[in-house]
Design a protein around this motif. Structure first.
Motif, short mmCIF file in Angstrom:
data_model
loop_
_atom_site.label_atom_id
_atom_site.label_comp_id
_atom_site.label_asym_id
_atom_site.label_seq_id
_atom_site.Cartn_x
_atom_site.Cartn_y
_atom_site.Cartn_z
N VAL A 200 5.95 0.58 9.88
CA VAL A 200 4.73 1.33 9.53
C VAL A 200 4.86 2.77 10.04
O VAL A 200 5.24 3.01 11.19
N VAL A 201 4.53 3.70 9.17
CA VAL A 201 4.61 5.12 9.51
C VAL A 201 3.31 5.54 10.19
O VAL A 201 2.35 5.98 9.54
N TRP A 202 3.26 5.39 11.50
CA TRP A 202 2.05 5.71 12.25
C TRP A 202 1.87 7.20 12.43
O TRP A 202 0.76 7.67 12.71
N GLY A 203 2.95 7.96 12.28
CA GLY A 203 2.86 9.39 12.52
C GLY A 203 2.71 9.65 14.02
O GLY A 203 3.22 8.90 14.85
N GLU A 204 1.99 10.69 14.36
CA GLU A 204 1.80 11.03 15.78
C GLU A 204 0.43 10.54 16.24
O GLU A 204 -0.60 10.95 15.71
N LEU A 205 0.45 9.64 17.20
CA LEU A 205 -0.78 9.07 17.75
C LEU A 205 -0.83 9.28 19.26
O LEU A 205 0.20 9.21 19.94
N PRO B 74 -4.48 -1.78 -1.80
CA PRO B 74 -3.23 -2.02 -1.08
C PRO B 74 -2.72 -0.77 -0.38
O PRO B 74 -2.90 0.35 -0.88
N ALA B 75 -2.09 -0.98 0.78
CA ALA B 75 -1.41 0.12 1.45
C ALA B 75 -0.17 0.48 0.64
O ALA B 75 0.43 -0.37 0.00
N VAL B 76 0.19 1.73 0.65
CA VAL B 76 1.36 2.18 -0.11
C VAL B 76 2.50 2.51 0.85
O VAL B 76 2.30 2.61 2.06
N GLY B 77 3.68 2.68 0.28
CA GLY B 77 4.84 2.97 1.09
C GLY B 77 5.50 4.28 0.73
O GLY B 77 5.20 4.89 -0.31
N SER B 78 6.41 4.72 1.57
CA SER B 78 7.23 5.89 1.33
C SER B 78 8.65 5.54 1.74
O SER B 78 8.93 4.40 2.12
N GLU B 79 9.54 6.49 1.67
CA GLU B 79 10.92 6.21 2.06
C GLU B 79 11.02 5.92 3.55
O GLU B 79 12.00 5.33 4.02
N ASP B 80 10.01 6.31 4.32
CA ASP B 80 10.02 6.06 5.77
C ASP B 80 9.38 4.73 6.15
O ASP B 80 9.60 4.23 7.26
N GLY B 81 8.57 4.15 5.27
CA GLY B 81 7.92 2.89 5.58
C GLY B 81 6.55 2.78 4.96
O GLY B 81 6.20 3.53 4.03
N VAL B 82 5.75 1.85 5.48
CA VAL B 82 4.41 1.60 4.97
C VAL B 82 3.43 2.57 5.61
O VAL B 82 3.48 2.81 6.82
N ILE B 83 2.51 3.10 4.81
CA ILE B 83 1.54 4.08 5.30
C ILE B 83 0.24 3.36 5.69
O ILE B 83 -0.37 2.69 4.85
N PRO B 84 -0.20 3.48 6.94
CA PRO B 84 -1.49 2.88 7.31
C PRO B 84 -2.64 3.55 6.58
O PRO B 84 -2.52 4.71 6.17
N ILE B 85 -3.73 2.82 6.42
CA ILE B 85 -4.89 3.38 5.72
C ILE B 85 -5.88 3.94 6.73
O ILE B 85 -6.27 3.26 7.68
N PRO B 86 -6.31 5.18 6.54
CA PRO B 86 -7.26 5.77 7.49
C PRO B 86 -8.69 5.33 7.22
O PRO B 86 -9.11 5.20 6.06
#
Length: 279
Positions: free
Chosen positions: A144-149, A93-105
């Motif tokens: 979803v926390v995509w970060g910088e893309l 499963p994908a996990v989350g943080s206070e900012d949202g769901v973290i995509p899996i690399p």
């Protein structure tokens, strides 16, 4: 972040007695990107029907940009038929943080978010009604926390129904790639997809024809397994261009089945890559 406003023009105010005459600003349905994300260009990959290899083309484009050194993500909006995680050999499963769901690399660093990374049973059918599916697609953008893309590729559901409409309205697409395959109905299917994108003010970058040919293993001659290509004809009728002709190759299927898509070197996608880079 993408600058595409994706607002409806005044012709979409049908039913209002002041349609076309008022000075009101058309309403935008674009959802706000997750606050912990910054995305350069958003590219949709769509098809007028299923079974043409839309997810394969999405992965091919993403892989090409990843290999070129760009930061890339894939948003799998095909909620009822997600295949991107299997292609890349990743599981939730994908996990989350206070900012949202973290995509899996994936192995090559491509960030992926798909419903299959959120459910307990990957083989269970998604028996959801349209509004729930559409809401999930929006959350893949907002939560979803995509970060910088540099590039986010959106693998869209097939057809021109409710969920593709949600993607067009909610996510600021900078361009759309239409995927098709050689067949008699290709022109009609492409035109429907093209016309829908045009109605929503989404720039169509061109057509990629999958299963276009195969190479004879003995002499290297191109064999049109499903008949001669109709991509150029469809492109001319729709007012766009052909930006890719992808071959059938058993090594492609093997890599997808084994979750080793990141290792593939897909040929025929080069023009589409250059078209996207030019945005």
């Amino acid at each position: 972040m993408s600058n595409n406003e994706n607002t409806c023009d005044k012709s979409s105010c049908e039913g209002c007695e002041s349609a076309g005459n008022c000075e009101s600003t058309p309403q935008s349905f674009i959802e706000e990107l997750n606050k912990a994300s910054k995305i350069g260009k958003v590219i949709g990959v769509a098809s007028g029907k299923g079974g043409v290899g839309k997810s394969f083309v999405t992965g091919s484009l993403a892989s090409a940009f990843t290999k070129a050194g760009y930061k890339v993500g894939i948003l799998d909006a095909d909620i009822t038929g997600p295949s991107i995680p299997k292609m890349y050999g990743i599981h939730g499963p994908a996990v989350g943080s206070e900012d949202g769901v973290i995509p899996i690399p994936a192995k090559d660093g491509t960030k992926i978010m798909s419903l299959n990374l959120l459910v307990q049973d990957e083989e269970a059918p998604v028996v959801w009604r349209g509004p729930i599916i559409a809401g999930t697609v929006k959350q893949f953008w907002t939560d979803v926390v995509w970060g910088e893309l540099d590039y986010l590729f959106v693998d869209m559901p097939p057809g021109t129904g409710d969920v593709p409409l949600t993607v067009f309205q909610s996510i600021p697409l900078d361009g759309l790639v239409i995927v098709t395959s050689p067949q008699d109905l290709v022109s009609l299917i492409v035109k429907k997809c093209y016309n829908m994108a045009t109605m929503m003010n989404i720039p169509v970058l061109g057509i990629v024809e999958n299963y276009s040919y195969m190479l004879c293993p003995h002499c290297g001659e191109k064999i049109s397994v499903f008949g001669e290509s109709r991509a150029q004809e469809a492109a001319d009728e729709a007012g766009t261009e052909v930006i890719g002709l992808l071959p059938m190759d058993s090594s492609y299927a093997k890599a997808c089945d084994e979750g080793d898509f990141a290792s593939l070197e897909v040929v025929g996608i080069e023009k589409a890559v250059e078209k996207i880079k030019a945005l």
